[in-house]
Scaffold this motif. Sequence first.
Motif, PDB file in Angstrom:
ATOM      1  N   LEU A 277     -16.948   3.559   1.817  1.00  0.00           N
ATOM      2  CA  LEU A 277     -18.086   2.760   2.253  1.00  0.00           C
ATOM      3  C   LEU A 277     -19.269   3.016   1.334  1.00  0.00           C
ATOM      4  CD1 LEU A 277     -20.011   4.474   5.102  1.00  0.00           C
ATOM      5  CD2 LEU A 277     -17.831   5.404   4.379  1.00  0.00           C
ATOM      6  N   ILE A 278     -20.283   2.176   1.458  1.00  0.00           N
ATOM      7  CA  ILE A 278     -21.499   2.270   0.653  1.00  0.00           C
ATOM      8  C   ILE A 278     -22.678   2.449   1.598  1.00  0.00           C
ATOM      9  CG2 ILE A 278     -23.031   1.037  -0.951  1.00  0.00           C
ATOM     10  CD1 ILE A 278     -20.466  -0.519  -1.865  1.00  0.00           C
ATOM     11  N   ALA A 279     -23.576   3.361   1.242  1.00  0.00           N
ATOM     12  CA  ALA A 279     -24.795   3.587   2.042  1.00  0.00           C
ATOM     13  C   ALA A 279     -26.017   3.285   1.191  1.00  0.00           C
ATOM     14  CB  ALA A 279     -24.848   5.033   2.531  1.00  0.00           C
ATOM     15  N   ALA A 280     -27.039   2.743   1.837  1.00  0.00           N
ATOM     16  CA  ALA A 280     -28.301   2.440   1.162  1.00  0.00           C
ATOM     17  C   ALA A 280     -29.430   2.554   2.179  1.00  0.00           C
ATOM     18  CB  ALA A 280     -28.267   1.042   0.543  1.00  0.00           C
ATOM     19  N   GLY A 281     -30.656   2.597   1.680  1.00  0.00           N
ATOM     20  CA  GLY A 281     -31.811   2.758   2.556  1.00  0.00           C
ATOM     21  C   GLY A 281     -32.735   1.558   2.589  1.00  0.00           C
ATOM     22  N   ASN A 282     -32.200   0.375   2.254  1.00  0.00           N
ATOM     23  CA  ASN A 282     -33.030  -0.821   2.203  1.00  0.00           C
ATOM     24  C   ASN A 282     -32.189  -2.038   2.570  1.00  0.00           C
ATOM     25  OD1 ASN A 282     -35.647  -2.069   1.414  1.00  0.00           O
ATOM     26  ND2 ASN A 282     -34.373  -3.096  -0.104  1.00  0.00           N
ATOM     27  N   ILE A 283     -32.658  -2.845   3.517  1.00  0.00           N
ATOM     28  CA  ILE A 283     -31.886  -3.981   4.008  1.00  0.00           C
ATOM     29  C   ILE A 283     -31.607  -4.997   2.909  1.00  0.00           C
ATOM     30  CG2 ILE A 283     -33.980  -5.148   4.824  1.00  0.00           C
ATOM     31  CD1 ILE A 283     -30.447  -5.367   6.392  1.00  0.00           C
ATOM     32  N   GLY A 284     -32.553  -5.197   1.990  1.00  0.00           N
ATOM     33  CA  GLY A 284     -32.330  -6.156   0.915  1.00  0.00           C
ATOM     34  C   GLY A 284     -31.165  -5.752   0.034  1.00  0.00           C
TER      35      GLY A 284
ATOM     36  N   PRO B  21     -17.489  -1.812   3.421  1.00  0.00           N
ATOM     37  CA  PRO B  21     -18.590  -1.816   4.388  1.00  0.00           C
ATOM     38  C   PRO B  21     -19.855  -1.238   3.755  1.00  0.00           C
ATOM     39  CG  PRO B  21     -16.752  -0.437   5.156  1.00  0.00           C
ATOM     40  CD  PRO B  21     -16.386  -0.951   3.813  1.00  0.00           C
ATOM     41  N   VAL B  22     -20.985  -1.849   4.069  1.00  0.00           N
ATOM     42  CA  VAL B  22     -22.282  -1.384   3.569  1.00  0.00           C
ATOM     43  C   VAL B  22     -23.150  -1.079   4.781  1.00  0.00           C
ATOM     44  CG1 VAL B  22     -24.262  -1.887   2.104  1.00  0.00           C
ATOM     45  CG2 VAL B  22     -22.036  -2.880   1.545  1.00  0.00           C
ATOM     46  N   VAL B  23     -23.610   0.172   4.885  1.00  0.00           N
ATOM     47  CA  VAL B  23     -24.388   0.590   6.053  1.00  0.00           C
ATOM     48  C   VAL B  23     -25.664   1.293   5.605  1.00  0.00           C
ATOM     49  CG1 VAL B  23     -22.364   0.816   7.541  1.00  0.00           C
ATOM     50  CG2 VAL B  23     -23.142   2.780   6.218  1.00  0.00           C
ATOM     51  N   HIS B  24     -26.609   1.347   6.517  1.00  0.00           N
ATOM     52  CA  HIS B  24     -27.849   2.081   6.251  1.00  0.00           C
ATOM     53  C   HIS B  24     -27.590   3.578   6.415  1.00  0.00           C
ATOM     54  CE1 HIS B  24     -32.036   3.366   6.436  1.00  0.00           C
ATOM     55  NE2 HIS B  24     -32.412   2.152   6.084  1.00  0.00           N
ATOM     56  N   THR B  25     -28.226   4.359   5.578  1.00  0.00           N
ATOM     57  CA  THR B  25     -28.080   5.818   5.640  1.00  0.00           C
ATOM     58  C   THR B  25     -28.321   6.343   7.045  1.00  0.00           C
ATOM     59  OG1 THR B  25     -28.906   5.905   3.364  1.00  0.00           O
ATOM     60  CG2 THR B  25     -28.852   7.978   4.587  1.00  0.00           C
ATOM     61  N   VAL B  26     -29.335   5.803   7.730  1.00  0.00           N
ATOM     62  CA  VAL B  26     -29.687   6.316   9.054  1.00  0.00           C
ATOM     63  C   VAL B  26     -28.599   6.026  10.081  1.00  0.00           C
ATOM     64  CG1 VAL B  26     -30.940   4.342  10.041  1.00  0.00           C
ATOM     65  CG2 VAL B  26     -31.713   6.658  10.542  1.00  0.00           C
ATOM     66  N   GLU B  27     -27.833   4.954   9.887  1.00  0.00           N
ATOM     67  CA  GLU B  27     -26.733   4.659  10.804  1.00  0.00           C
ATOM     68  C   GLU B  27     -25.654   5.739  10.714  1.00  0.00           C
ATOM     69  OE1 GLU B  27     -25.614   0.278  11.334  1.00  0.00           O
ATOM     70  OE2 GLU B  27     -26.416   0.334   9.289  1.00  0.00           O
ATOM     71  N   LEU B  28     -25.380   6.207   9.512  1.00  0.00           N
ATOM     72  CA  LEU B  28     -24.388   7.269   9.339  1.00  0.00           C
ATOM     73  C   LEU B  28     -24.886   8.581   9.927  1.00  0.00           C
ATOM     74  CD1 LEU B  28     -23.131   6.599   5.692  1.00  0.00           C
ATOM     75  CD2 LEU B  28     -21.969   6.051   7.836  1.00  0.00           C
TER      76      LEU B  28
END
Length: 430
Positions: A387-394, A406-413
């Motif tokens: 999976l891929i994590a990032a900290g920005n919705i854009g 799957p691409v998720v926000h860091t805080v969700e993980l």
Amino acid sequence: MQTTFTPDQLRDPGTERANEILRSCVHCGFCTATCPTYQVLGDELDSPRGRIYLIKDMLENERVPDAKTVKHIDRCLSCLSCMTTCPSGVHYMHLVDHARAYIEKTYTRPWHDRALRWTLAQIIPHPMRFRVALALAKLGRPFAGLMPDPRLKAMLQMAPKRIPPVSRNDDPQSFAPTAPKRKRVALMTGCAQKALNTDINDATIRLLRRLGCEVVVAKGAGCCGALTHHMGREQEAHGSAEANIHAWMAEIEGEGLDAIVINTSGCGTTVKDYGHMFRTSPLAAAAAQVSAKAMDISELLRDLEIPEGAPKGMRVAYHAACSLQHGQKVKAAPKDLLKRAGFEVVEPADSHLCCGSAGTYNLLQPEISRQLRDRKVQTLEARAPQLIAAGNIGCMMQIGSGTGLPVVHTVELLDWATGGPKPAALDVLG
């Protein structure tokens, strides 16, 4: 760099600041090595150094910019990689923001460009309007290939397959901590994020409450102003920012705030710059106070020290959003938090390069944006993550449109690793 601004010109605060920035540039060209648009286009005028020359000429001569100047400044992502690279400390962000405001005031764009930019400014910063627009775009998506303008095609393709229902957690209210109270923080719920992915704010609230934070969604707070600010629409951007300053100052002067927490890094870069934006206004002191309390969610979680987790057996490719690594200089915290929570973290090659999202850039410059997205996805997938994590919705939307991972926000993980629900995007993993 030598400049020739007159004393009268320097009485304008924006020009005075531009002069300071221009004079700090030594023409070294280090910025060209890390500029995404220069790498894609290979044109000196599509590098920070080239744009600086164009901006200097435009401002010094107080001329109405020509189409060529506007084209090259429009192509800038505002990724701020050049600021990380620059050995002379050239504050390119303030310079290009001032140039865009100048262009907006003095240059008459073709009618279709004006209409498009007006539409974006009237829709995206307003969650309910954006929801309606996304629903209409979803209906029109099958006909995207018939659109004569690639920008309209990009807008139709932006619509997610599923538009989440409104989360009542985004309404003004206060959430009590579920552990002994440590901090009282305001959560910026944003604008586009509330329409595109409500799971991010929900996960943030759960996690912070679990770590002893009272979480406040302040009445009157909304869009940070970044989207209109980067289009040069100064009045609209300052209006959004002013509303936030009043909303958060009411909390600061009331029960107090330890931090203003932001989980969309593009917004965080702008809020942290409110002090500069309002430096000559009656709101200067309040804006500076708000900027000083603004924190990315990863900065706050680092201070709160989330519990150490057992290995999860999951390989996560971390995408560093430009607004976080270059704009806010937050680089290690998200990765360290994910590792502490038990995830294996890998990074792509050229992690400093932009994914091509950049606010409304993927809608206004879709071809360049697509090339940058494809390059970013290729480097992420090369690390063979689950999976891929990032900290920005854009960034999440941009990368997600080019990969099956799957691409998720860091805080969700982090929420999941500390007792929260599994992110819905990970259901495909079983």
